[in-house]
Design a protein around this motif. Structure first.
Motif, short mmCIF file in Angstrom:
data_model
loop_
_atom_site.label_atom_id
_atom_site.label_comp_id
_atom_site.label_asym_id
_atom_site.label_seq_id
_atom_site.Cartn_x
_atom_site.Cartn_y
_atom_site.Cartn_z
N PHE A 672 51.14 -56.21 -0.18
CA PHE A 672 50.22 -56.54 0.92
C PHE A 672 50.26 -55.44 1.99
CE2 PHE A 672 49.77 -58.60 5.17
CZ PHE A 672 48.40 -58.87 5.11
N VAL A 673 51.48 -55.05 2.36
CA VAL A 673 51.61 -54.01 3.39
C VAL A 673 51.13 -52.66 2.83
CG1 VAL A 673 53.27 -52.75 4.82
CG2 VAL A 673 53.42 -55.24 4.62
N ALA A 674 51.42 -52.41 1.56
CA ALA A 674 50.98 -51.14 0.97
C ALA A 674 49.45 -51.11 0.83
CB ALA A 674 51.63 -50.95 -0.41
N GLY A 675 48.87 -52.18 0.32
CA GLY A 675 47.44 -52.17 0.02
C GLY A 675 46.58 -52.46 1.25
N THR A 676 46.76 -53.66 1.82
CA THR A 676 45.93 -54.06 2.96
C THR A 676 46.36 -53.31 4.22
OG1 THR A 676 45.82 -56.20 1.87
CG2 THR A 676 44.93 -56.08 4.08
N GLY A 677 47.68 -53.11 4.38
CA GLY A 677 48.18 -52.38 5.55
C GLY A 677 48.15 -50.87 5.36
N LYS A 680 51.61 -45.65 3.99
CA LYS A 680 51.67 -44.45 3.13
C LYS A 680 52.93 -44.36 2.28
CE LYS A 680 48.20 -41.46 4.53
NZ LYS A 680 47.65 -42.22 5.70
N GLU A 681 54.07 -44.61 2.95
CA GLU A 681 55.35 -44.45 2.26
C GLU A 681 55.40 -45.38 1.03
OE1 GLU A 681 58.46 -44.98 5.17
OE2 GLU A 681 59.91 -45.40 3.57
N LEU A 682 54.98 -46.63 1.22
CA LEU A 682 55.02 -47.58 0.11
C LEU A 682 54.02 -47.21 -0.99
CD1 LEU A 682 55.45 -50.95 2.06
CD2 LEU A 682 57.18 -49.80 0.66
N ILE A 683 52.87 -46.67 -0.58
CA ILE A 683 51.87 -46.26 -1.58
C ILE A 683 52.44 -45.13 -2.45
CG2 ILE A 683 49.60 -45.18 -1.91
CD1 ILE A 683 48.76 -46.56 0.75
N GLU A 684 53.03 -44.14 -1.78
CA GLU A 684 53.59 -43.00 -2.54
C GLU A 684 54.69 -43.47 -3.50
OE1 GLU A 684 54.64 -40.14 0.44
OE2 GLU A 684 52.50 -39.85 0.93
N GLN A 685 55.52 -44.39 -3.01
CA GLN A 685 56.59 -44.90 -3.88
C GLN A 685 55.99 -45.62 -5.11
OE1 GLN A 685 58.81 -47.39 -1.25
NE2 GLN A 685 59.80 -45.68 -0.18
N ALA A 686 54.92 -46.38 -4.86
CA ALA A 686 54.28 -47.10 -5.98
C ALA A 686 53.74 -46.10 -6.99
CB ALA A 686 53.17 -48.01 -5.47
N GLU A 687 53.14 -45.02 -6.51
CA GLU A 687 52.58 -44.02 -7.42
C GLU A 687 53.68 -43.39 -8.28
OE1 GLU A 687 48.60 -42.79 -4.87
OE2 GLU A 687 50.45 -41.63 -4.60
N THR A 688 54.79 -43.05 -7.63
CA THR A 688 55.91 -42.46 -8.37
C THR A 688 56.43 -43.43 -9.42
OG1 THR A 688 56.47 -41.33 -6.32
CG2 THR A 688 58.14 -41.30 -8.08
N LEU A 709 51.63 -51.21 -10.37
CA LEU A 709 50.50 -50.56 -11.04
C LEU A 709 49.21 -50.76 -10.26
CD1 LEU A 709 51.18 -51.36 -14.83
CD2 LEU A 709 51.83 -49.32 -13.53
N ARG A 710 49.06 -51.94 -9.67
CA ARG A 710 47.81 -52.22 -8.94
C ARG A 710 47.69 -51.33 -7.70
NH1 ARG A 710 47.35 -55.99 -4.99
NH2 ARG A 710 49.05 -57.25 -5.84
N ILE A 711 48.78 -51.23 -6.92
CA ILE A 711 48.72 -50.41 -5.70
C ILE A 711 48.54 -48.93 -6.08
CG2 ILE A 711 50.03 -49.61 -3.69
CD1 ILE A 711 48.83 -52.44 -3.43
N ALA A 712 49.25 -48.50 -7.12
CA ALA A 712 49.08 -47.10 -7.54
C ALA A 712 47.62 -46.86 -7.93
CB ALA A 712 50.01 -46.79 -8.71
N ALA A 713 47.01 -47.83 -8.62
CA ALA A 713 45.62 -47.67 -9.03
C ALA A 713 44.67 -47.68 -7.83
CB ALA A 713 45.23 -48.77 -10.02
N GLU A 714 44.93 -48.59 -6.89
CA GLU A 714 44.04 -48.67 -5.71
C GLU A 714 43.85 -47.30 -5.07
OE1 GLU A 714 44.57 -51.60 -2.66
OE2 GLU A 714 45.14 -53.17 -4.10
N PHE A 715 44.94 -46.53 -5.02
CA PHE A 715 44.88 -45.23 -4.35
C PHE A 715 44.95 -44.09 -5.37
CE2 PHE A 715 46.53 -48.43 -1.49
CZ PHE A 715 45.72 -48.26 -0.38
N GLY A 716 44.77 -44.41 -6.64
CA GLY A 716 45.04 -43.43 -7.71
C GLY A 716 43.84 -42.60 -8.10
#
Ligand SMILES: [Zn+2]
Length: 877
Positions: A672-677, A680-688, A709-716
């Protein structure tokens, strides 16, 4: 013994009418009635057709030249009627307009005899209606699915639930296959050409929709016995080890159900059979079928959520073995009773087994979800008259399951848990092996409650909508609660006003003690005396236990009082219920969004994850469609400020000493914090983590795989898209493929969203798996909201060709939902003009379109009041 009531049923059957030469419109006329069936089928997995013959013991009550039965796509080869006297009359067949076949005789027949027919039918590969086959690895497996009206695809029959009689099945199958049916095998013998014959024991009385079989190279997992009942889990070849939790949970839940009903399991054995790919479970007597993703999981990667879902679904289907199978509703207008009750049990019984799962909170979230659909002017009532097969299929919806379950929950609380259970037992014993109606159920409840509960119950069954109860405290003299009711109408709604008989149960604290009381609110306005209160209560909860099916609109400072001091006097379920009401009313523009958002800072810190999640839902208003685009970043910042610290501390990876609640909080809050909020830090971690997992299949906890996988895809980017697509094509595990498909439907880059929609037309994925995640995933994001509608417009014909289209599972009916998050007049009219004529050909399509259009209207109306409020909140922030 179990057949003792069978003769009673025949006597109590419907009255006869003169048989007709025209096929029936919807129901059979009752002039002939079945007494028992013997069915003989030759089923070879990997073949598209089957051969069958049926011998129906019938009682022809009115002399007839023609007997009409239900039948779809069966080619009848020969048929006759063999009288008890030995006389044989051969029959010609008459076409019956798709759902029926007529057997016509030279002379009128009457009395008892055997109606015999031999025929050929189809085994489907792209739909689950009737007899169908599914592939797991290299093997084909055949199953049946007859509810509500598809037994007629397997044999000509009296395909209505009130014709409840014994069945005996005989199957001819390849000699190395396992053949299963509702009853254990009675005999097995070798046949020519590598086949064998399996004859099953005659069943107790069953309606046609509960008859079932399965054929294939299954493996059998023994789950022990409950009382005398052998319990087994039947899995596709090689999958036994994935059935460990199912084999543990099913017997435990079965025992709890026996205790609740006070009646032993009604059938001789209980097999739970796994179906690859499918997405449903079916309560066939003694032979329940389940989707593979529901029942199986690798024990090494099984999540808490999977365990909860498994327990819920198996409890639901097993509850039907009594409530639905042993006692069957007489006609499809009471589908709601069957499904609402089983849905209610799917939380009650697993909740008894695992109190730490907080399934009472799950029930409240389900109620809040049902209310969102029930608020629409186009919502239907729970109990609906049935005019055609469409109505039968449409009755299996959220209103039936979830509103129905919530209404049952309310009445249990009102009548009292012990008495309600006594009423259920009374109802089952009274109608065992036969049929019953909702009135019978209400009569049983009234008899234990000592009052007629039917009028109150019916006020919820026979009208749609959510009651909104406005409450104000008056303490001038003896404290009273002033209450008034109306239909909860979102801003802009055109629904008519109405009233209910609402069981209002309240809790309050006065003079140092907490008190509970219930009363019935029948009038538009009333005053409820607070029994035993000498002084003004310090707080009052107008929906005690949050078990009532109504929304509360708190007047004065009552909301503040009930939520004061982190609301430690409220249970978790009650905190979720109160906040959920506020969230719904704010979304609909009935409560100020600023009042709702002001609650977030306090409840984002609640010790319970369910409450934090509810607070997060309120905060999500700040990223919704009503926020002007220049303020969206500020909305994200508010979310990071209120939830970010907790989310970063949790991180994506579990710590060794985390308990279940911490793991579940992580699973909800971090994405929730990564996607809706947009942290950045959490998004990058998800991608890795996503790339690492795609390369090595390691490094992500099982319950975090979907959010990572979902958060990585949202910003992927395209690279990630290609890697996910390749992984999904290769993946053998259904539930992992499901997660990969969800990720593929989550790209916020419109070009990649289009690329994922193209996969709907590719042969690489079964449309039953890919349809929902790929088509509706992009609807959730502002940047890709328009993409699915454009795709459907461009590729409608190709898409329709790939989708299952049978009554009851016509995927096309869902297509108008691609406009579900539109919120402007122009898109609304485009959606309407594209679908208005087309949906008439989709079973259940007109309703989906009407509901989608109404949701758009409400969104447009709500935006008018929400936008200024959210703007004001964010500007001050
Ligand atoms: Zn059900």
């Amino acid at each position: 013994m179990k057949f003792a009531l069978f003769s009673f049923f025949i006597l109590a059957g419907s009255a006869c009418a003169a048989p007709s030469l025209d096929p029936p419109k919807l129901r059979l006329d009752g002039s002939a009635q079945p007494i028992s069936y013997a069915v003989d089928l030759t089923i070879v997995p990997n073949s598209d057709t089957f051969r069958g013959s049926v011998d129906i013991n019938v009682d022809v009550r009115t002399p007839a030249d023609v007997i009409w039965l239900n039948s779809i796509s069966l080619q009848i080869q020969e048929a006759d009627f063999r009288q008890e006297s030995g006389a044989v009359s051969s029959a010609k067949t008459l076409p019956g307009g798709g759902e029926f076949v007529g057997f016509s005789f030279d002379h009128a027949i009457s009395g008892r005899g055997v109606l015999h027919a031999s025929y050929q039918g189809k085994i489907s590969r792209n739909s689950s209606a009737g007899i169908f086959q599914l592939k797991e690895d290299r093997d084909w497996y055949v199953y049946s699915q007859f509810e509500p009206t598809d037994a007629r695809r397997a044999f000509p029959c009296f395909d209505e639930p009130s014709f409840k009689v014994p069945w005996q099945l005989t199957l001819h199958v390849p000699k190395d296959d396992l053949a299963l049916s509702n009853t254990p095998a009675q005999s097995e013998s070798k046949e020519a050409n590598g086949m064998k014959m399996v004859r099953f024991k005659p069943s107790p009385p069953l309606p046609s929709y509960l008859v079932a079989f399965a054929v294939g190279r299954f493996d059998v997992v023994d789950a022990g016995k409950v009382g005398p009942t052998p319990v087994r889990v039947i899995v596709p070849k090689g999958k036994s080890s994935d059935a460990a939790y199912a084999a543990l949970a099913i017997p435990k839940l079965l025992k709890l159900l026996e205790d609740y009903f006070g009646i032993p399991f009604p059938y001789e054995k209980l097999d739970s059979v796994v179906m690859p790919i499918s997405d449903f479970a079916m309560e066939n007597a003694g032979l329940i079928t389940y989707a593979e993703t529901t029942l199986l999981a690798d024990p090494a990667t099984e999540t808490i959520e999977h365990k909860r879902e498994l327990a819920g679904t198996t409890a639901h289907e097993m509850a039907h073995q009594w409530f639905g199978d042993l006692v069957t509703t007489a006609w499809w207008n009471d589908t709601w009773l069957n499904e609402a009750f089983a849905t209610w049990m799917e939380r009650k019984i697993p909740g008894e087994w695992q109190p730490g799962w907080h399934l009472d909170v799950t029930a409240i979230n389900a109620r809040l979800g049902a209310m969102r659909g029930d608020d629409l002017a186009s919502a239907r009532e729970i109990r609906q008259p049935i005019q055609n097969n469409d109505d039968i299929a449409n009755a299996f919806d959220d209103i039936t399951y979830e509103k129905g379950a919530a209404v049952i929950e309310m009445f249990e609380h009102w009548i009292g848990e012990a008495k309600f259970r006594e009423g259920v037992q009374h109802y089952l014993k009274q109608h065992a092996w036969g049929n019953a109606t909702a009135s019978d159920f209400e009569a049983a409840m009234s008899s234990v409650a000592g009052r007629n509960v039917a009028p109150a119950f019916n006020s919820f069954l026979d009208q749609p909508g959510v009651p909104e109860v406005s409450v104000a405290l008056k303490c001038e003299t003896q404290p009273v609660l002033a209450v008034s009711q109306k239909r909860s109408l979102p801003v802009g709604s055109r629904a008519e006003a109405q009233t209910w008989q609402i069981p209002i149960c309240i809790a309050f604290e006065a003079d140092g003690s907490v008190r509970h009381q219930c009363s019935l609110l029948s009038d538009p306005k009333d005053e409820i005396a607070l029994t035993g209160a000498q002084t003004c209560p310090s707080w009052i909860l107008p929906n005690d236990g949050e078990s009532g099916y109504y929304q509360v609109d708190y007047q004065g400072d009552l909301l503040k009082k009930v939520l004061a001091g982190q609301a430690s006097h409220l249970s978790i379920a009650e905190r979720v219920g109160v906040l959920g009401d506020v969230d719904s009313l704010a979304t609909e523009g009935e409560v100020s969004a600023q009042v709702a958002l002001a609650l977030v800072p306090e409840f984002s810190k609640d010790p319970d994850w369910h409450v934090v999640q509810t607070a997060a839902n309120i905060a999500a208003l700040l990223k919704g469609g009503s926020v002007p685009s220049n303020l969206r970043e500020k909305g994200a910042r508010f979310i990071r400020q209120e939830f970010g610290q907790k989310a970063r501390a949790l991180g994506w990876i579990a710590k060794p000493d985390d308990n279940d609640d911490t793991r579940l909080l992580r699973q909800k809050l971090v994405p929730f914090v990564a996607g809706t909020g947009e942290e950045k830090e959490l998004i990058e971690q998800a991608e890795t983590l996503a790339r690492q997992w795609l390369g090595t299949r390691r490094g992500v906890d099982p319950e975090m795989l979907e959010p990572v996988l979902r958060i990585a895809a949202e910003f992927g980017n395209r690279d990630l898209f290609n890697a996910l697509r390749a992984a999904a094509i290769q993946e053998r595990e259904h539930h992992v493929r499901e997660v990969l498909l969800q990720a593929l439907g989550s790209f916020r880059d419109p070009e990649l969203a289009r690329a994922s929609l193209d996969l709907l037309l590719s042969k690489e994925f079964d449309p039953r798996e890919s349809f929902y995640p790929l088509l509706f995933g992009p609807v959730a994001y502002a940047d890709t909201r328009d993409v699915p509608f454009e795709f459907v417009k461009q590729h409608l014909d190709a898409l329709l060709k790939r989708l299952p289209r049978e009554v009851g599972e016509d995927y096309a009916a869902m297509l108008p939902s691609v406009g579900g998050s539109f919120c402007d007049a122009k898109r609304r009219s485009e959606l309407d003009s594209f679908f208005a004529d087309r949906v008439k050909d989709y079973n259940g399509g007109p309703r989906t379109l009407a509901q989608t259009l109404e949701a758009i209207d409400l969104c447009i109306a709500a935006r008018k009041s929400l936008t200024p409020e959210l703007t004001a909140f964010l500007n001050q922030y």
